[in-house]
Design a protein around this motif. Structure first.
Motif, PDB file in Angstrom:
ATOM      1  N   ALA A 199      12.636  42.699  19.149  1.00  0.00           N
ATOM      2  CA  ALA A 199      12.000  43.257  20.343  1.00  0.00           C
ATOM      3  C   ALA A 199      12.982  44.047  21.195  1.00  0.00           C
ATOM      4  CB  ALA A 199      11.368  42.137  21.177  1.00  0.00           C
ATOM      5  N   GLY A 200      14.299  43.796  21.002  1.00  0.00           N
ATOM      6  CA  GLY A 200      15.290  44.543  21.765  1.00  0.00           C
ATOM      7  C   GLY A 200      16.333  43.702  22.466  1.00  0.00           C
ATOM      8  N   ALA A 201      16.300  42.376  22.274  1.00  0.00           N
ATOM      9  CA  ALA A 201      17.329  41.526  22.886  1.00  0.00           C
ATOM     10  C   ALA A 201      18.687  41.861  22.281  1.00  0.00           C
ATOM     11  CB  ALA A 201      17.002  40.050  22.664  1.00  0.00           C
ATOM     12  N   THR A 202      19.727  41.668  23.066  1.00  0.00           N
ATOM     13  CA  THR A 202      21.085  41.933  22.616  1.00  0.00           C
ATOM     14  C   THR A 202      21.649  40.748  21.840  1.00  0.00           C
ATOM     15  OG1 THR A 202      21.350  43.177  24.666  1.00  0.00           O
ATOM     16  CG2 THR A 202      23.342  42.742  23.408  1.00  0.00           C
ATOM     17  N   ARG A 203      21.287  39.539  22.265  1.00  0.00           N
ATOM     18  CA  ARG A 203      21.804  38.315  21.660  1.00  0.00           C
ATOM     19  C   ARG A 203      20.805  37.202  21.893  1.00  0.00           C
ATOM     20  NH1 ARG A 203      27.745  37.270  21.958  1.00  0.00           N
ATOM     21  NH2 ARG A 203      28.138  35.885  20.231  1.00  0.00           N
ATOM     22  N   ALA A 204      20.785  36.218  20.996  1.00  0.00           N
ATOM     23  CA  ALA A 204      19.915  35.056  21.149  1.00  0.00           C
ATOM     24  C   ALA A 204      20.720  33.798  20.857  1.00  0.00           C
ATOM     25  CB  ALA A 204      18.717  35.158  20.218  1.00  0.00           C
ATOM     26  N   ALA A 205      20.508  32.753  21.653  1.00  0.00           N
ATOM     27  CA  ALA A 205      21.227  31.492  21.488  1.00  0.00           C
ATOM     28  C   ALA A 205      20.302  30.327  21.819  1.00  0.00           C
ATOM     29  CB  ALA A 205      22.449  31.466  22.398  1.00  0.00           C
ATOM     30  N   TYR A 206      20.623  29.176  21.242  1.00  0.00           N
ATOM     31  CA  TYR A 206      19.857  27.959  21.506  1.00  0.00           C
ATOM     32  C   TYR A 206      20.272  27.322  22.822  1.00  0.00           C
ATOM     33  CZ  TYR A 206      18.238  27.818  16.661  1.00  0.00           C
ATOM     34  OH  TYR A 206      17.648  28.107  15.466  1.00  0.00           O
ATOM     35  N   LYS A 207      19.309  26.698  23.483  1.00  0.00           N
ATOM     36  CA  LYS A 207      19.645  25.822  24.596  1.00  0.00           C
ATOM     37  C   LYS A 207      19.253  24.413  24.190  1.00  0.00           C
ATOM     38  CE  LYS A 207      15.499  26.635  27.379  1.00  0.00           C
ATOM     39  NZ  LYS A 207      14.947  27.150  28.583  1.00  0.00           N
ATOM     40  N   PRO A 208      19.945  23.417  24.637  1.00  0.00           N
ATOM     41  CA  PRO A 208      21.028  23.511  25.612  1.00  0.00           C
ATOM     42  C   PRO A 208      22.284  24.132  24.998  1.00  0.00           C
ATOM     43  CG  PRO A 208      20.867  21.266  24.836  1.00  0.00           C
ATOM     44  CD  PRO A 208      19.735  22.034  24.205  1.00  0.00           C
ATOM     45  N   MET A 209      23.036  24.781  25.852  1.00  0.00           N
ATOM     46  CA  MET A 209      24.273  25.433  25.430  1.00  0.00           C
ATOM     47  C   MET A 209      25.376  24.999  26.376  1.00  0.00           C
ATOM     48  SD  MET A 209      24.987  29.512  25.255  1.00  0.00           S
ATOM     49  CE  MET A 209      25.498  29.984  23.632  1.00  0.00           C
ATOM     50  N   GLN A 210      26.558  24.815  25.842  1.00  0.00           N
ATOM     51  CA  GLN A 210      27.700  24.491  26.685  1.00  0.00           C
ATOM     52  C   GLN A 210      27.914  25.635  27.670  1.00  0.00           C
ATOM     53  OE1 GLN A 210      29.614  21.679  26.687  1.00  0.00           O
ATOM     54  NE2 GLN A 210      28.160  20.828  25.226  1.00  0.00           N
ATOM     55  N   LEU A 211      28.133  25.311  28.928  1.00  0.00           N
ATOM     56  CA  LEU A 211      28.275  26.340  29.952  1.00  0.00           C
ATOM     57  C   LEU A 211      29.458  27.266  29.686  1.00  0.00           C
ATOM     58  CD1 LEU A 211      27.340  24.312  33.155  1.00  0.00           C
ATOM     59  CD2 LEU A 211      25.941  25.987  31.924  1.00  0.00           C
ATOM     60  N   GLU A 212      30.540  26.725  29.165  1.00  0.00           N
ATOM     61  CA  GLU A 212      31.707  27.567  28.867  1.00  0.00           C
ATOM     62  C   GLU A 212      31.394  28.554  27.742  1.00  0.00           C
ATOM     63  OE1 GLU A 212      34.466  27.897  30.647  1.00  0.00           O
ATOM     64  OE2 GLU A 212      33.630  26.429  32.028  1.00  0.00           O
ATOM     65  N   ALA A 213      30.615  28.122  26.743  1.00  0.00           N
ATOM     66  CA  ALA A 213      30.212  29.016  25.653  1.00  0.00           C
ATOM     67  C   ALA A 213      29.289  30.103  26.186  1.00  0.00           C
ATOM     68  CB  ALA A 213      29.522  28.224  24.544  1.00  0.00           C
ATOM     69  N   LEU A 214      28.405  29.736  27.096  1.00  0.00           N
ATOM     70  CA  LEU A 214      27.524  30.722  27.728  1.00  0.00           C
ATOM     71  C   LEU A 214      28.348  31.750  28.502  1.00  0.00           C
ATOM     72  CD1 LEU A 214      24.719  31.781  28.592  1.00  0.00           C
ATOM     73  CD2 LEU A 214      24.807  30.133  30.479  1.00  0.00           C
ATOM     74  N   LEU A 215      29.332  31.285  29.241  1.00  0.00           N
ATOM     75  CA  LEU A 215      30.192  32.174  30.013  1.00  0.00           C
ATOM     76  C   LEU A 215      30.911  33.170  29.103  1.00  0.00           C
ATOM     77  CD1 LEU A 215      31.378  32.950  32.756  1.00  0.00           C
ATOM     78  CD2 LEU A 215      33.110  31.178  32.400  1.00  0.00           C
ATOM     79  N   ARG A 216      31.443  32.702  27.992  1.00  0.00           N
ATOM     80  CA  ARG A 216      32.118  33.593  27.043  1.00  0.00           C
ATOM     81  C   ARG A 216      31.146  34.642  26.485  1.00  0.00           C
ATOM     82  NH1 ARG A 216      34.454  28.749  25.617  1.00  0.00           N
ATOM     83  NH2 ARG A 216      33.161  28.523  23.783  1.00  0.00           N
ATOM     84  N   MET A 217      29.920  34.204  26.186  1.00  0.00           N
ATOM     85  CA  MET A 217      28.915  35.127  25.652  1.00  0.00           C
ATOM     86  C   MET A 217      28.565  36.199  26.697  1.00  0.00           C
ATOM     87  SD  MET A 217      25.359  34.062  23.781  1.00  0.00           S
ATOM     88  CE  MET A 217      26.200  32.970  22.641  1.00  0.00           C
ATOM     89  N   ILE A 218      28.401  35.791  27.937  1.00  0.00           N
ATOM     90  CA  ILE A 218      28.099  36.736  29.019  1.00  0.00           C
ATOM     91  C   ILE A 218      29.233  37.755  29.166  1.00  0.00           C
ATOM     92  CG2 ILE A 218      27.875  36.942  31.535  1.00  0.00           C
ATOM     93  CD1 ILE A 218      26.355  34.221  31.405  1.00  0.00           C
ATOM     94  N   GLU A 219      30.452  37.259  29.158  1.00  0.00           N
ATOM     95  CA  GLU A 219      31.603  38.158  29.305  1.00  0.00           C
ATOM     96  C   GLU A 219      31.673  39.169  28.157  1.00  0.00           C
ATOM     97  OE1 GLU A 219      34.695  35.250  29.739  1.00  0.00           O
ATOM     98  OE2 GLU A 219      34.405  35.127  31.914  1.00  0.00           O
ATOM     99  N   GLN A 220      31.314  38.752  26.937  1.00  0.00           N
ATOM    100  CA  GLN A 220      31.291  39.665  25.793  1.00  0.00           C
ATOM    101  C   GLN A 220      30.218  40.732  25.963  1.00  0.00           C
ATOM    102  OE1 GLN A 220      30.631  37.113  22.444  1.00  0.00           O
ATOM    103  NE2 GLN A 220      32.719  36.327  22.407  1.00  0.00           N
ATOM    104  N   LEU A 221      29.080  40.351  26.529  1.00  0.00           N
ATOM    105  CA  LEU A 221      27.959  41.298  26.666  1.00  0.00           C
ATOM    106  C   LEU A 221      28.166  42.290  27.807  1.00  0.00           C
ATOM    107  CD1 LEU A 221      24.986  38.891  25.985  1.00  0.00           C
ATOM    108  CD2 LEU A 221      25.899  40.648  24.459  1.00  0.00           C
ATOM    109  N   LEU A 222      28.967  41.908  28.794  1.00  0.00           N
ATOM    110  CA  LEU A 222      29.225  42.807  29.902  1.00  0.00           C
ATOM    111  C   LEU A 222      30.337  43.724  29.501  1.00  0.00           C
ATOM    112  CD1 LEU A 222      28.971  40.361  32.922  1.00  0.00           C
ATOM    113  CD2 LEU A 222      27.341  42.112  32.269  1.00  0.00           C
TER     114      LEU A 222
END
Length: 119
Positions: A96-119
């Motif tokens: 549909a156009g998402a950049t990335r998909a991940a399962y929750k629950p997710m470790q907050l630090e892993a989420l932070l790293r993913m966000i930083e990669q996408l920005l």
């Protein structure tokens, strides 16, 4: 200026947890309770990144992503899908156009790293 994130999540506890954590990490954070509210907020003031659930009332995450992909103003907006139902829905979200998909629950630090990669 800090990057602005929009969290689109119907679970108020998770929405608040993510918002609080990401604000503490220095991001400007806005929240929406469903895809309909998320689309409205994106059109009013586009964020730098959207984090969205899939299963939500009013307008689900897949439909919201498809709408974003159709618009020239938002088609390149990074969208991170964070969902307990990521399996086939994750593939559908990416199509549909998402950049990335991940399962929750997710470790907050892993989420932070993913966000930083996408920005």
């Amino acid at each position: 200026m800090p990057a602005t994130l929009l969290i689109v999540e119907d679970n108020p506890d998770l929405r608040d947890l993510l918002a609080t954590f990401l604000k503490m990490e220095g991001f400007a954070v806005r929240t929406a309770e469903d895809g309909e509210a998320g689309l409205r907020m994106i059109r009013e003031q586009p964020p730098d990144l959207v984090i969205t659930d899939i299963a939500m009332p009013k307008l689900d995450g897949i439909s919201m992503i498809k709408e974003l992909s159709r618009s020239p103003e938002t088609k390149n907006l990074p969208v991170l899908v964070l969902s307990a139902y990521c399996g086939n829905n994750g593939t559908e979200a990416m199509e549909a156009g998402a950049t990335r998909a991940a399962y929750k629950p997710m470790q907050l630090e892993a989420l932070l790293r993913m966000i930083e990669q996408l920005l």
